[in-house]
Design an enzyme around this catalytic site. Structure first.
Site, PDB file in Angstrom:
ATOM      1  CG  HIS A  21      -1.888  -1.014   1.427  1.00  0.00           C
ATOM      2  ND1 HIS A  21      -2.005  -1.785   2.562  1.00  0.00           N
ATOM      3  CD2 HIS A  21      -2.874  -1.432   0.586  1.00  0.00           C
ATOM      4  CE1 HIS A  21      -3.018  -2.628   2.427  1.00  0.00           C
ATOM      5  NE2 HIS A  21      -3.554  -2.446   1.228  1.00  0.00           N
ATOM      6  CE  LYS A  45     -12.955  -6.770   2.643  1.00  0.00           C
ATOM      7  NZ  LYS A  45     -11.744  -6.375   1.938  1.00  0.00           N
ATOM      8  NE  ARG A  94      -3.153  -7.655  -4.365  1.00  0.00           N
ATOM      9  CZ  ARG A  94      -3.876  -8.086  -3.344  1.00  0.00           C
ATOM     10  NH1 ARG A  94      -3.311  -8.273  -2.179  1.00  0.00           N
ATOM     11  NH2 ARG A  94      -5.160  -8.367  -3.485  1.00  0.00           N
ATOM     12  CB  SER A 132      -4.177  -6.461   4.907  1.00  0.00           C
ATOM     13  OG  SER A 132      -3.817  -5.200   4.413  1.00  0.00           O
TER      14      SER A 132
END
Ligand code: PNS
Length: 164
Positions: A21, A45, A94, A132
């Site tokens: 990030h 989440k 990504r 993460s």
């Protein structure tokens, strides 16, 4: 902030912020007038870190970047972007696997607001596997994540997992 300035929102869960990030924030801040890193407040989440903790970690990691600020938001991203006077949404890509979800979000956001454009920034190769979620899993199982997140984040992850 004058209307002519190019403000971009970089939204996400940031639970917690990773070096991936951070790399994207630095690169974006290099080409844009202002980047607002905006963390989602009521994340379905079930984040490991509170909104305040996530914001603190982002602020610490970006304290040397004068044109980056940190905020949190709730509700629709397009409404928040409009509130902040931003016309750009930044998202990192990504791998091809990210693209489907990111495209869906970008198109939905465009459907909701024609004023907003999503800018996809490819992740740097060395961070293309990083998330993460994977950082939290490795840290929870006792693995070393110090090369993957800023030092204060690594310390907070260890503290969080030892207190659970
Ligand atoms: O880091 P994440 O979890 O991939 O970020 C997802 C985020 C926060 C960008 C996305 O869930 C979001 O924008 N949520 C706000 C609600 C919203 O506007 N939903 C409609 C757009 S799909």
């Amino acid at each position: 902030m004058p209307a002519s300035k190019q403000i971009a929102i970089y939204p996400g869960s940031f639970d917690p912020i990773t070096n991936g990030h951070l790399d994207l924030i630095r690169r974006a801040a290099n080409i844009l007038d202002h980047v607002v890193v905006a963390t989602l407040r009521h994340d379905t989440k079930h984040p490991l870190f509170t909104t305040e903790e996530r914001m603190e970690m982002i602020s610490q990691a970006t304290s040397d970047l004068p044109n980056v600020s940190v905020d949190s938001f709730d509700g629709l991203l397009v409404d928040y972007a409009q509130e902040r006077g931003a016309r750009l949404i930044l998202r990192g890509i990504r791998a091809v696997s990210d693209y489907e979800y990111e495209l869906q979000m970008a198109l939905m956001n465009r459907q909701l607001s024609k004023e907003l454009e999503t800018l996809f920034i490819p992740a740097s190769e060395q961070y293309s596997y990083l998330s993460s979620r994977i950082v939290k899993e490795v840290s929870r199982l006792g693995g070393d994540v110090s090369a993957l997140v800023p030092a204060p984040v690594s310390a907070r992850l260890s503290a969080k997992h030892s207190s659970l």
